[in-house]
Design an enzyme around this catalytic site. Sequence first.
Site, PDB file in Angstrom:
ATOM      1  N   ASP A 182       0.803  -1.136  -0.052  1.00  0.00           N
ATOM      2  CA  ASP A 182       0.116  -0.072   0.034  1.00  0.00           C
ATOM      3  C   ASP A 182       0.886   1.189  -0.054  1.00  0.00           C
ATOM      4  O   ASP A 182       2.215   1.282   0.358  1.00  0.00           O
ATOM      5  CB  ASP A 182      -0.990   0.039   1.215  1.00  0.00           C
ATOM      6  CG  ASP A 182      -0.117   0.083   2.397  1.00  0.00           C
ATOM      7  OD1 ASP A 182       0.777  -0.792   2.743  1.00  0.00           O
ATOM      8  OD2 ASP A 182      -0.593   0.825   3.558  1.00  0.00           O
TER       9      ASP A 182
ATOM     10  N   GLU B 235      -0.256  -1.171   5.915  1.00  0.00           N
ATOM     11  CA  GLU B 235       1.011  -0.911   6.762  1.00  0.00           C
ATOM     12  C   GLU B 235       1.039   0.522   6.862  1.00  0.00           C
ATOM     13  O   GLU B 235       1.356   1.157   7.967  1.00  0.00           O
ATOM     14  CB  GLU B 235       2.209  -1.349   5.963  1.00  0.00           C
ATOM     15  CG  GLU B 235       3.478  -1.189   6.842  1.00  0.00           C
ATOM     16  CD  GLU B 235       4.085   0.127   6.511  1.00  0.00           C
ATOM     17  OE1 GLU B 235       5.000   0.358   7.562  1.00  0.00           O
ATOM     18  OE2 GLU B 235       3.811   0.957   5.951  1.00  0.00           O
TER      19      GLU B 235
END
Length: 439
Positions: free
Chosen positions: A81, A147
Site C-alpha cells: 500500500d 501498513e
Amino acid sequence: MALDYKKVKEAAKGYEQDMTKFLREIVQNPGESCDEKLHIERIAQEMRSLNFDKVEIDPMGNVLGYMGNGKTLIAFDAHIDTVGIGNKENWKFDPYKGFESETEIGGRGTSDQCGGIVSAVYGAKIMKDLGLLSDKYTVLVTGTVQEEDCDGLCWQYIINEDHVHPEFVVSTEPTDGGIYRGQRGRMEIRVDVQGVSCHGSAPERGDNAIYKMADILQDVRALNENDASSDTEIKGLVKMLDKNYNEAYEEANFLGRGTVTCSQIFYTSPSRCAVADSCSVSLDRRMTAGETWRSCLDEIRGLPHVKKYGDDVKVSMYEYSRPSYTGLVYPIECYFPTWVLPRNHKVTKALEKAYKDLFGETRIGAIETVEERKRRPLVDKWTFSTNGVSIMGRNGIPVIGFGPGAEAQAHAPNEKTWKQDLVTCAALYATLPSVYTEE
C-alpha cells in the site's frame, strides 16, 4: 552446493527489464491503504506467471507466494500500500504514469515500497532458476496491506489467523543500500480534557478546557525538549539514553532517543461566543529501546498539569479498526513496539555474509546515490516504522532489513527508485536462504 555468486548477480541483472516493467505496472494504479486490490492482483498474477509453487490471497487481502518445500520457512515481506500523492502541483510528473530513465523509475510507491515486492518475487525466481531451492528451506514472499495506516496489522493477521510462523523475516522496506536491524517503536496517544462551558462575555463562570489543555501541552513539550538533570522537574525523554534510567540504554543509543509531539487538536464548544467545554489532542510518541506502551501512558499521566486537573483528564491509546479492501475488520491498539535484532544474531550474520560475498564491505548503489551511501555504516537502523513492529516487536520473530530505494523518498513528491537497487536486492534475496541454512 556451493553458491556461484557471479551467476546470481548475472541472473538478477538479466531480470532488470522484467522487474522494471513489473514495478511500473503495479504503481500505475493507486494503492492507498484499504484500496490495494489492483496492486495485490497484479502481484499474484506475476507470482503465478513465474511458477511460484503456491499463491494465496488471504481474507484480509494479503498475497502470499511460496517457493520450494523445505523445512525452514524464510519470509520476505513488502507492504504494497502507499500513501496519497498530496498536493499534485508538487509533482514534476504524473505520480501514477510515472517515468523511466536509464537508471531510475518514478512514481508513487516505487521506493515505499513496491520495489521491495518486485525484488523479492524475482529473488525467489532466481532461486528456482539456479537450483538453489533445497529441502532445507521454503521461501514465502508476502505483499501486505494497510501498513501505511497501521504498521504490522497485516502480520498480526498472518501470524494469528493464517497461522504462518517463519523462522525469520526480511523486511524489504527501503534501506539505502544498508542492512537494518531495528527501529524505534511508536504509539498514538489521546488526551481528553473536560471543562464547563459558559457565555464568552463572562468566561470566569466556566472552566475552559482549551486553557487546561494548553498547560498540559507545555508539559508535553518539556518532556520532549528537557534534559534529564537531577533538578529538572519534567525529565526529558533523552534520559532513556542514560544507563541510570534505562537498562536497555546501549540499544537505545543505537536506535536514538524517543520523541513526543502533538499531532492533532480537537475541541467542543456551544459556539464561537462560548467557553470550550472539551479539548482533545493526539500525541505521536516515538519509543526507543526500554520503553513500553505502559511506561509511555504513565509518563503522560504523571505530568504535573495532568495530575493537577485530575479526573478531568483521560489519557488513552487509540485503536485501529478500519476495514481492509476485502471488508475485513481486525481491530488492534495503535501500539507499534520497538524492536532490535542483536548484531551477533545468526540472521544478522547470515545477511552480512551474503552481502559481503556478493558486493564487498560497503554500501553500493547507482551513481547518484553511491557516494553518500558509502559514508554511512553498512549495518544501521530505520528512522521510520515498519511491519517489524508486529513480526518481532509483538511476536518475537527475528526481522532484518534490506530493501531497494531510499527512506528519504518515502511519502515525498516525485518519488523514485533505482534499477540498480532492484537488481542488488534480488541477488541478495536469492542467496540469503542458502547462506542461512548452509550450516
